[in-house]
Design a protein around this motif. Sequence first.
Motif, short mmCIF file in Angstrom:
data_model
loop_
_atom_site.label_atom_id
_atom_site.label_comp_id
_atom_site.label_asym_id
_atom_site.label_seq_id
_atom_site.Cartn_x
_atom_site.Cartn_y
_atom_site.Cartn_z
N PHE A 42 -2.48 -2.70 7.81
CA PHE A 42 -1.25 -2.84 7.03
C PHE A 42 -1.57 -2.85 5.53
CE2 PHE A 42 2.18 -5.33 5.08
CZ PHE A 42 3.26 -4.55 5.45
N PHE A 56 -2.50 0.59 4.29
CA PHE A 56 -1.37 1.53 4.22
C PHE A 56 -0.38 1.16 3.11
CE2 PHE A 56 -1.39 4.47 7.90
CZ PHE A 56 -2.63 4.12 8.39
N THR A 57 -0.37 -0.12 2.71
CA THR A 57 0.64 -0.53 1.73
C THR A 57 0.04 -0.90 0.38
OG1 THR A 57 0.51 -2.77 2.62
CG2 THR A 57 2.30 -1.39 3.46
N TYR A 113 -0.74 -0.10 -3.27
CA TYR A 113 -0.23 0.87 -4.24
C TYR A 113 -1.34 1.79 -4.75
CZ TYR A 113 1.49 2.75 -8.67
OH TYR A 113 1.82 3.60 -9.69
N TYR A 154 -3.86 2.95 -3.42
CA TYR A 154 -4.30 4.00 -2.48
C TYR A 154 -3.41 5.24 -2.53
CZ TYR A 154 -7.58 0.73 -0.23
OH TYR A 154 -8.61 -0.14 0.03
N THR A 155 -2.22 5.09 -3.13
CA THR A 155 -1.33 6.26 -3.21
C THR A 155 -1.91 7.33 -4.15
OG1 THR A 155 -0.05 5.14 -4.92
CG2 THR A 155 0.80 5.01 -2.68
N ILE A 189 -4.60 8.73 -3.69
CA ILE A 189 -5.34 9.73 -2.87
C ILE A 189 -4.50 10.98 -2.60
CG2 ILE A 189 -6.63 10.12 -0.72
CD1 ILE A 189 -7.07 7.01 -0.68
N PRO A 190 -3.32 10.86 -1.94
CA PRO A 190 -2.59 12.11 -1.66
C PRO A 190 -2.17 12.86 -2.91
CG PRO A 190 -1.22 10.20 -1.14
CD PRO A 190 -2.60 9.68 -1.43
N LEU A 191 -1.96 12.11 -4.02
CA LEU A 191 -1.47 12.77 -5.22
C LEU A 191 -2.56 13.62 -5.89
CD1 LEU A 191 0.76 9.85 -6.43
CD2 LEU A 191 1.52 12.04 -5.54
N THR A 241 -2.45 6.64 -10.08
CA THR A 241 -1.41 7.28 -9.27
C THR A 241 -0.54 8.18 -10.13
OG1 THR A 241 -1.39 5.46 -7.71
CG2 THR A 241 0.59 6.81 -7.78
N GLU A 242 -0.17 7.67 -11.32
CA GLU A 242 0.66 8.47 -12.22
C GLU A 242 -0.12 9.69 -12.74
OE1 GLU A 242 3.39 4.76 -13.87
OE2 GLU A 242 1.68 5.47 -15.04
N LEU A 262 6.22 12.47 0.30
CA LEU A 262 5.19 12.68 -0.73
C LEU A 262 5.80 13.38 -1.95
CD1 LEU A 262 2.20 12.54 -1.59
CD2 LEU A 262 1.85 14.73 -0.45
N MET A 311 7.79 10.96 -3.83
CA MET A 311 6.94 10.07 -4.64
C MET A 311 6.52 10.74 -5.94
SD MET A 311 4.53 8.55 -1.59
CE MET A 311 3.17 8.10 -2.65
N THR A 317 7.66 9.23 -9.53
CA THR A 317 6.65 8.82 -10.51
C THR A 317 6.83 9.60 -11.81
OG1 THR A 317 5.17 8.50 -8.65
CG2 THR A 317 4.16 8.42 -10.81
N MET A 339 4.80 2.32 -3.21
CA MET A 339 3.98 1.65 -2.20
C MET A 339 4.60 1.84 -0.81
SD MET A 339 4.12 -1.30 -0.25
CE MET A 339 5.19 -2.47 -1.08
N ALA A 371 3.06 4.10 2.29
CA ALA A 371 2.83 3.62 3.66
C ALA A 371 3.41 4.60 4.68
CB ALA A 371 3.46 2.24 3.84
N PHE A 418 1.24 7.89 4.71
CA PHE A 418 0.01 7.71 5.48
C PHE A 418 0.31 7.56 6.97
CE2 PHE A 418 -1.66 5.75 1.36
CZ PHE A 418 -2.39 6.86 1.02
N PHE A 450 0.87 -4.12 16.23
CA PHE A 450 1.80 -3.84 15.12
C PHE A 450 3.23 -4.18 15.51
CE2 PHE A 450 -1.17 -2.04 12.17
CZ PHE A 450 -0.49 -2.03 10.96
N LEU A 464 5.01 2.04 11.23
CA LEU A 464 3.57 2.22 11.46
C LEU A 464 3.24 2.04 12.94
CD1 LEU A 464 2.02 0.41 8.34
CD2 LEU A 464 2.21 2.85 8.75
#
Lengths: 436, 167
Positions: free
Chosen positions: A55, A58-59, A61, A63-64, A66-68, A247-248, B23, B26, B30, B51, B55, B58, B108, B136
Amino acid sequence: MSTEILTGLVGIVALLVLFLTGLEMAYCMVLVGFLGFAALMSFIPASNLVVKEFFDSFTTYSYTVIPLFVLMGEFASNTNIAKRLYTGAYKWFGHVPGGLAMTTVVGATAFKAMCGSTLATVATFSGLAIPEMDRFGYSKELSAGTVASVGTIGMILPPSTVLILYGLICEQSIGRLFLAGIIPALMIALLFMLVIVVWVTLKPGIAPKCEKSSWKERFKVLPEMLVVIVVFVIVIGGMMVGFFSPTEAGTIGTVAVFALALVRREVSFKMIKNSIKGSLKTAIMTLMLLAGSSIFGRFLTITEIPFRAADWASALPLPPYAVMLAIIVIYLVGGSIMDDLAFMVLATPIFLPTALALGYDPIWFGIMISITLMIGGLIPPIALYVFITGNITGIPFKTIYKGVMPYLAALVVALILIFLFPQIITWLPDKFMGPL
Amino acid sequence: MKQFMALVRRVDAVLYVMAGAILIGMVLLTLVDVILRNFGHPITGSMEIIMYGGAMVFGFSIPFATFLKAQIQVDIIVEKLKPKAKKIVTIITRVMGIAIFLFVAYNFFIYGFDVKSTGETTSSFKIPYYPIVFALAFSFLFQSLTLVYDLVEVLRGTAEDAKEATV
């Protein structure tokens, strides 16, 4: 030996054995971390640990990022940016001896500054640069060796997924790591060019000369190169001065590369779809590794192995550099038998406390092990970059291995220089962000 | 079985598309936040939304990424085994994977009910956490079902022929 340490050692051995069964590495870490934690604590806390770590991973901030950043790289990979950069570099370096190989080093380094993936860089330039070098009669050893080696620079040149991951695992500033990687990356690029000069001087037949471009042609392509620098400075510079969070910065980079593609009419539904698909794939791979490593890391923490190892290593009657050399050898072996990201995730929580206990800077350590993993990616048994180049071009692995050898020597020289002069890594981040 | 496999693939693909759409959302949020911040009007609580979105991105990517073979494996030993031995090892690892994700999904769901009963929310927008937890849990459940799909393919001997998955 205490029960905790014994359980921890059994856990590490079990993890290595599980890796070899072909079970996904992230799942292995979840499984061993859970079972180890359950053995030392009990079943319920271990179950809670798994849920909490998943959890939290995944939550988080941060870590976001990475996809960006990966999306930025995917957009760059799915457009003609690499081709334009290669053409631009060719106009400037094509005519000098070994010029096309140098063009590849410059083009791939510039491309990597936009694309977060080392693998994508190698794959792109395998398809782009090797046919061009073939056309001018370059030896396969030189062409394939150059392409396979140059992609590794991406591991330390921002925006690097390896550095992002290191920053997240070790709670170090991603901005500081990015800054720290710039000088060593450029130094390695220069060393690679030096390798080409020496190689071509000794064996002129391996790289016939190409046409010389006029100064007008050279300046005409300059904007193509400058655009990359501008995007790089905005993204990395914005992060350095605290204008963007990582992230930005990833978002701004993604939008900038997308806008560039839009202006050049290179945007299509297929390009967007493939970019997002690739971004999600890499992001979830990285995140599952992070989640798995944090579960396994929790288990390791209660075994106290990392701290005992740090105490033991710092009490050894050996100078710190000897211990650090031993750690580097472990990373070298690990990086050559498994994926660089995965090995970093697995080994860093174990060895970082030792490095810190020996008085090494965590940022320096991060760059140092990244360069070690670069070498690991080029040596057997799993020379990932050699495999990719071979699979795309059909050039025999033996030929590519031969071609990679001079570049490996350059990487070892870089490693020695960084070992002797740590300021190569720490000077830039200290200058811009103050000492750690 | 055919219907089950079609359903798993369909749901996984839908989740993956949703992850992609979030995505993009997001990125846009941003971007707007950075622009508005320059004019002195940042979006309050944008980090929370990012955030939350992260989640989902992912979580929803996990099952379909299995079709794309996203996760890293060390296959140097397994690749050298004889086909029968390789099949047995693959079956064992698939079963282990199914067990891991069923276990994670189950826990979960339990955690989701806990979070719902305690009413935990984010600090700015007071968005409840439990929908993320259930989302999740649902993704982990489908991840285990995807591994069942994978197992069936291995048993049928069609896994090696599987083509690159498409959304």
